[in-house]
Design a protein around this motif. Structure first.
Motif, PDB file in Angstrom:
ATOM      1  N   MET A   1       0.849  -1.142  -0.001  1.00  0.00           N
ATOM      2  CA  MET A   1       0.106   0.009  -0.011  1.00  0.00           C
ATOM      3  C   MET A   1       0.841   1.249   0.044  1.00  0.00           C
ATOM      4  SD  MET A   1      -3.034   0.858   2.713  1.00  0.00           S
ATOM      5  CE  MET A   1      -3.235  -0.772   3.216  1.00  0.00           C
ATOM      6  N   GLU A   3       0.612   4.588   1.173  1.00  0.00           N
ATOM      7  CA  GLU A   3      -0.198   5.310   1.936  1.00  0.00           C
ATOM      8  C   GLU A   3       0.764   6.374   2.682  1.00  0.00           C
ATOM      9  OE1 GLU A   3      -2.962   4.580   5.957  1.00  0.00           O
ATOM     10  OE2 GLU A   3      -3.631   3.458   4.168  1.00  0.00           O
ATOM     11  N   LEU A  72     -18.945   3.011  -2.203  1.00  0.00           N
ATOM     12  CA  LEU A  72     -17.997   3.661  -1.576  1.00  0.00           C
ATOM     13  C   LEU A  72     -18.218   4.163  -0.296  1.00  0.00           C
ATOM     14  CD1 LEU A  72     -16.067   4.834  -4.702  1.00  0.00           C
ATOM     15  CD2 LEU A  72     -15.346   3.172  -3.275  1.00  0.00           C
ATOM     16  N   ASP A 101      -4.030   6.514   0.662  1.00  0.00           N
ATOM     17  CA  ASP A 101      -3.557   5.484  -0.437  1.00  0.00           C
ATOM     18  C   ASP A 101      -3.466   6.149  -1.781  1.00  0.00           C
ATOM     19  OD1 ASP A 101      -3.328   3.160  -1.887  1.00  0.00           O
ATOM     20  OD2 ASP A 101      -4.572   1.905  -0.681  1.00  0.00           O
ATOM     21  N   GLU A 104      -5.172   3.707  -4.331  1.00  0.00           N
ATOM     22  CA  GLU A 104      -6.278   3.964  -4.567  1.00  0.00           C
ATOM     23  C   GLU A 104      -7.083   5.107  -5.149  1.00  0.00           C
ATOM     24  OE1 GLU A 104     -10.275   3.814  -1.225  1.00  0.00           O
ATOM     25  OE2 GLU A 104      -8.277   3.534  -0.600  1.00  0.00           O
ATOM     26  N   GLU A 107      -6.876   4.803  -8.686  1.00  0.00           N
ATOM     27  CA  GLU A 107      -7.999   4.054  -9.359  1.00  0.00           C
ATOM     28  C   GLU A 107      -9.482   4.906  -9.215  1.00  0.00           C
ATOM     29  OE1 GLU A 107      -8.597   0.279  -7.019  1.00  0.00           O
ATOM     30  OE2 GLU A 107      -6.371  -0.135  -7.190  1.00  0.00           O
ATOM     31  N   VAL A 108      -9.575   5.807  -8.421  1.00  0.00           N
ATOM     32  CA  VAL A 108     -10.650   6.522  -8.355  1.00  0.00           C
ATOM     33  C   VAL A 108     -10.536   7.182  -9.580  1.00  0.00           C
ATOM     34  CG1 VAL A 108     -11.746   8.451  -7.103  1.00  0.00           C
ATOM     35  CG2 VAL A 108     -11.108   6.198  -6.055  1.00  0.00           C
TER      36      VAL A 108
END
Length: 128
Positions: A1, A3, A72, A101, A104, A107-108
């Motif tokens: 990850m 983050e 979400l 992250d 993530e 990806e969003v």
């Protein structure tokens, strides 16, 4: 990850690095915030790095596929929220304060791009 926390002033640059990788994306201010457009017309991500209205924390507003907002927000109501003005269209708000992250967030942002981009640009993205 992957983050970690990023300085508030660096958030637009960090989001720009993600969004600039998508075909035919431009960035310019919209309503006082860095905003990413497809073919200089269709908004898919806006970065409120110094807060906006009742959300006095850095965050994104992102286009999203149908049903994503509800899923979400239900899965992580601390990180995701229904943003004003565009939430009724299914867009999502993503908090960027605290640990983030970045995989993530990438990806969003890609899902936001895919929710707005025409098929020709999606084919370009998929072939890259």
């Amino acid at each position: 990850m992957t983050e970690h926390t990023v300085a508030i002033d660096d958030l637009p640059t960090r989001i720009d690095a993600i969004c600039a990788a998508f075909p035919e994306v431009t960035r310019r201010p919209s309503h006082g915030a860095p905003t990413w457009f497809i073919r200089d017309k269709k908004t898919f991500v806006t970065c409120w790095w110094q807060g906006h209205h009742d959300h006095e924390f850095p965050h994104l507003w992102c286009a999203a596929p149908a049903g994503a907002q509800e899923a979400l927000v239900a899965a992580d109501p601390v990180r995701y929220f229904r943003p004003p003005y565009v939430g009724h269209r299914g867009w999502i708000g993503v908090r960027l304060d605290g640990p983030v992250d970045w995989a993530e967030i990438a990806e969003v942002c890609e899902e936001a791009y895919r929710a707005v981009a025409p098929r020709t640009l999606l084919a370009k993205l998929d072939s890259a």
